[in-house]
Design an enzyme around this catalytic site. Structure first.
Site, short mmCIF file in Angstrom:
data_model
loop_
_atom_site.label_atom_id
_atom_site.label_comp_id
_atom_site.label_asym_id
_atom_site.label_seq_id
_atom_site.Cartn_x
_atom_site.Cartn_y
_atom_site.Cartn_z
N LYS A 240 0.83 -1.22 0.00
CA LYS A 240 0.00 0.00 0.00
C LYS A 240 0.86 1.26 0.00
CE LYS A 240 -4.49 -1.39 1.53
NZ LYS A 240 -4.88 -2.07 2.76
N LYS B 110 -4.51 -10.40 -8.73
CA LYS B 110 -5.77 -10.64 -8.03
C LYS B 110 -6.81 -9.66 -8.57
CE LYS B 110 -6.28 -8.20 -4.04
NZ LYS B 110 -6.65 -7.80 -2.69
N LYS C 179 -10.61 -3.63 -7.98
CA LYS C 179 -11.08 -2.41 -8.64
C LYS C 179 -9.89 -1.51 -8.98
CE LYS C 179 -14.54 1.18 -8.16
NZ LYS C 179 -15.71 1.66 -7.43
P1 AMP Z 1 -11.80 -5.41 -0.52
O1 AMP Z 1 -12.75 -5.00 -1.62
O2 AMP Z 1 -10.37 -5.48 -0.95
O3 AMP Z 1 -12.03 -4.64 0.77
O4 AMP Z 1 -12.17 -6.93 -0.18
C1 AMP Z 1 -13.37 -7.34 0.41
C2 AMP Z 1 -13.34 -8.85 0.61
O5 AMP Z 1 -13.24 -9.52 -0.65
C3 AMP Z 1 -12.13 -9.32 1.43
O6 AMP Z 1 -12.53 -10.39 2.26
C4 AMP Z 1 -11.15 -9.80 0.39
O7 AMP Z 1 -10.27 -10.78 0.87
C5 AMP Z 1 -12.09 -10.37 -0.66
N1 AMP Z 1 -11.47 -10.27 -2.01
C6 AMP Z 1 -11.13 -9.13 -2.65
N2 AMP Z 1 -10.61 -9.39 -3.87
C7 AMP Z 1 -10.60 -10.74 -3.99
C8 AMP Z 1 -10.18 -11.65 -5.03
N3 AMP Z 1 -9.66 -11.20 -6.18
N4 AMP Z 1 -10.32 -12.98 -4.81
C9 AMP Z 1 -10.85 -13.44 -3.65
N5 AMP Z 1 -11.28 -12.64 -2.65
C10 AMP Z 1 -11.15 -11.30 -2.80
#
Ligand code: AMP
Ligand code: TRP
Length: 337
Positions: free
Chosen positions: A118, A201, A204
């Site tokens: 980050k 991964k 967004k």
């Molecule tokens: P975030 O949008 O990064 O706050 O993620 C919200 C949730 O989605 C968290 O539990 C992440 O671990 C999961 N997550 C985000 N991106 C992925 C991905 N590409 N594959 C699997 N889980 C994800």
């Protein structure tokens, strides 16, 4: 039978959720409602501030919360069962964050791999990195243990954070008594979904994502950009499904066509264009009811706000109890007799 343990998860309000969020986390949020008595799901708006640097960005928070919560509801989170709320609406979490920061060594925080990522993403240095970003995992720990949650449905990328949460809990309990249980991650069968680039991964920030709430045409257009087997230059070349992210996604969205796709791809019977069409159809079918429900929830005036207000009230009651106990154990107030 449901178990008395609590479930907690949070996600930064990033707006419309994508396939990675759903396959890695949201589908477990929904499933765990059947397995456990009490589930809390939180839009962590204060976490979002840790990497925001402009008023344009913060100006989107309210809309992004709404879009994310609509996705959660459409996916099947039931506000009568689960507590759905916004982090800052239960300000006790900031108290707990401050108190936990007294027992968390800096070294632990600097070693978290996502921290370095980050800092790089923000183009910050050791000198300029915001203090709040360093404490990100402390705030995340506060989120979870304010509700004494033991089960935390998240994607694989969150495992280092949960490891740290357990270390903070152990340290706290050793110093002040056994107040908190140790939280454990709960992964889905697809804890890491790759993006349309087939490399990183899905996220967004990388713009390699497919939104759950996209239209059928938007989904097809996004799937069309997916990177497949780089060695398959011509339509007549045989493909290698085992290196292809489109094939990986067929596991979830076209499970009954897996063998056929494998056979046809390796024999050059089907080209990547048709293969992607098949995937887009699979995704669109999978989310068609979701999209209908989402439209319905979105059309109910004031509904999301109502869900979040009720959630904050219910979460707030639990939070106040924990804070009382923490302050007593840390010597900040007399024990109630
Ligand atoms: P975030 O949008 O990064 O706050 O993620 C919200 C949730 O989605 C968290 O539990 C992440 O671990 C999961 N997550 C985000 N991106 C992925 C991905 N590409 N594959 C699997 N889980 C994800
Ligand atoms: N760090 C998580 C993410 O980036 C979001 C989060 C904040 C969280 N607090 C949490 C996840 C508590 C689970 C439990 O996705």
């Amino acid at each position: 039978m449901t178990l008395p343990k609590r479930v907690f998860s949070g996600a930064r309000p990033s707006g419309r959720q994508h396939l990675g969020n759903y396959m890695g986390a949201i589908r477990n949020y929904v499933a765990l409602q059947e397995e456990f008595d009490e589930c809390l799901y939180c839009a962590v708006d204060v976490h979002a501030l840790t990497t925001m640097t402009s008023k344009e960005e913060t100006g989107e928070i309210q809309q992004n919360i709404r879009e994310m919560v609509l996705d959660w509801l459409a996916a099947g989170l039931n506000p009568e069962k689960s507590i759905i709320f916004v982090q800052s609406h239960v300000p006790e979490v900031m108290t707990l964050h401050t108190l936990l920061s007294m027992v968390t060594p800096m070294g632990w925080l600097m070693r978290v791999p996502t921290f370095k990522d980050k800092v790089r993403q923000m183009e910050a240095t050791d000198e300029s990195v915001p203090y709040g970003l360093v404490g990100y995992p402390v705030l995340m720990t506060a989120d979870i243990i304010l509700y004494k949650a033991e089960v935390v449905p998240v994607g694989e990328d969150q495992l280092p954070h949960l490891e740290l949460s357990r270390e903070i809990v152990r340290r706290f309990n050793n110093l002040f008594g056994p107040v908190f249980p140790e939280p454990q991650a709960r992964l889905t069968e697809s804890p890491m979904i790759l993006g349309t680039d087939g490399q990183a991964k899905m996220s967004k920030t990388m713009n390699n994502h497919i939104e759950l709430a996209a239209t059928e045409d938007e989904t097809a257009a996004k799937v069309k950009t997916m990177v497949t087997d780089p060695q398959r230059a011509r339509r007549t070349d045989p493909g290698r499904p085992w290196v292809c992210n489109v094939y990986k996604l067929h596991h979830w969205f076209n499970p009954d066509k897996l063998d056929e796709v494998y056979r046809e791809c390796t024999a050059a019977g089907i080209g990547c264009v048709d293969d992607k069409k098949l995937l887009a159809e699979g995704v669109n079918t999978y989310f068609s009811e979701f999209r209908e429900r989402r439209r319905e929830f979105a059309s109910r005036d004031g509904y999301v706000e109502e869900v979040l207000l009720d959630g904050a009230n219910r979460a707030g009651a639990i939070a106040k109890e924990t804070i009382r106990e923490v302050e007593e154990s840390m010597g900040l107030r007399l024990k109630a007799r």
